[in-house]
Design a protein around this motif. Structure first.
Motif, PDB file in Angstrom:
ATOM      1  N   ILE A   3     -29.406   1.279 -47.169  1.00  0.00           N
ATOM      2  CA  ILE A   3     -28.607   2.391 -48.386  1.00  0.00           C
ATOM      3  C   ILE A   3     -28.075   1.795 -49.715  1.00  0.00           C
ATOM      4  O   ILE A   3     -27.164   2.421 -50.121  1.00  0.00           O
ATOM      5  CB  ILE A   3     -27.578   3.060 -47.327  1.00  0.00           C
ATOM      6  N   LYS A   4     -28.948   0.611 -49.759  1.00  0.00           N
ATOM      7  CA  LYS A   4     -28.507  -0.218 -51.323  1.00  0.00           C
ATOM      8  C   LYS A   4     -27.069  -0.629 -51.345  1.00  0.00           C
ATOM      9  O   LYS A   4     -26.599  -0.860 -52.404  1.00  0.00           O
ATOM     10  CB  LYS A   4     -28.988   0.781 -52.342  1.00  0.00           C
ATOM     11  N   GLY A   5     -26.436  -0.847 -50.321  1.00  0.00           N
ATOM     12  CA  GLY A   5     -25.328  -1.599 -49.912  1.00  0.00           C
ATOM     13  C   GLY A   5     -25.530  -2.852 -49.479  1.00  0.00           C
ATOM     14  O   GLY A   5     -26.567  -3.453 -49.015  1.00  0.00           O
ATOM     15  N   LEU A   6     -24.326  -3.688 -49.725  1.00  0.00           N
ATOM     16  CA  LEU A   6     -24.505  -5.238 -49.345  1.00  0.00           C
ATOM     17  C   LEU A   6     -24.668  -5.143 -47.833  1.00  0.00           C
ATOM     18  O   LEU A   6     -24.231  -4.423 -47.042  1.00  0.00           O
ATOM     19  CB  LEU A   6     -23.353  -5.740 -49.507  1.00  0.00           C
ATOM     20  N   HIS A   7     -25.910  -5.984 -47.182  1.00  0.00           N
ATOM     21  CA  HIS A   7     -26.387  -5.981 -45.766  1.00  0.00           C
ATOM     22  C   HIS A   7     -25.140  -6.466 -45.012  1.00  0.00           C
ATOM     23  O   HIS A   7     -24.440  -7.312 -45.417  1.00  0.00           O
ATOM     24  CB  HIS A   7     -27.556  -6.820 -45.642  1.00  0.00           C
ATOM     25  N   ALA A   8     -25.027  -6.003 -43.773  1.00  0.00           N
ATOM     26  CA  ALA A   8     -23.833  -6.466 -42.977  1.00  0.00           C
ATOM     27  C   ALA A   8     -23.680  -7.813 -42.734  1.00  0.00           C
ATOM     28  O   ALA A   8     -22.781  -8.700 -42.539  1.00  0.00           O
ATOM     29  CB  ALA A   8     -23.997  -5.965 -41.580  1.00  0.00           C
TER      30      ALA A   8
END
Length: 165
Positions: free
Chosen positions: A67-72
């Protein structure tokens, strides 16, 4: 109490002759030599000290999730790195430090770039120097561009004597 500097502190001290902007880049490169994956992830050391470490990561394609956020995993790496290097600035050279446990609770979606601030108390630092082995729960706060904390972390680091060969 004035404590003897370990090899990591001495390495950081050598960058003091550089202008402030270059110092951060030099330290980032030096620490990346210790842990090559840090360079792959693009972590940047903004502030380096014995009681406070600030590490950041930009939200760029290489470290994004679907979702184009920083990966967990990148968020967890950020917290682990800040907490581990602040411990590393204090553990004497005759001791080995190890991550004993890591707990990360993902509270909400992260926004943009992120920063981790890991701190140790003076008493925690003294324990690392004086005790042959032990562990310490490092306070680490991770925030995103909004100033909120999308994750809550607990990083427990241990130190033990190095085995002599």
């Amino acid at each position: 109490m004035q404590q003897e500097k370990n090899s990591m502190c001495r390495m950081v001290d050598k960058t003091a002759v550089l202008p402030r902007g270059l110092r951060s880049l030099a330290i980032t490169k030096l620490f990346g030599n210790f842990v090559p994956f840090l360079g792959t992830a693009g972590l940047r050391f903004e502030e380096v000290g014995r009681e406070r470490m600030v590490v950041s990561i930009r939200n760029r394609r290489r470290v994004q999730n679907h979702i184009k956020g920083l990966h967990a995993a990148a968020m967890a790496l950020l917290a682990e790195t800040a907490s581990g290097f602040v411990v590393g600035m204090n553990v004497p050279d005759d001791k080995l430090m190890l991550l004993k446990s890591m707990k990360v609770d993902y509270m909400k979606r992260a926004q943009g770039d992120m920063r981790a601030v890991a701190t140790l108390s003076a008493a925690q630092v003294v324990r690392m120097v004086q005790e042959e082995k032990g562990d310490v729960l490092v306070d680490v706060v991770v925030t995103d561009e909004s100033g909120e904390s999308p994750i809550r972390c607990e990083m427990l680091w241990a130190w033990v004597p190095k085995k002599r060969n």
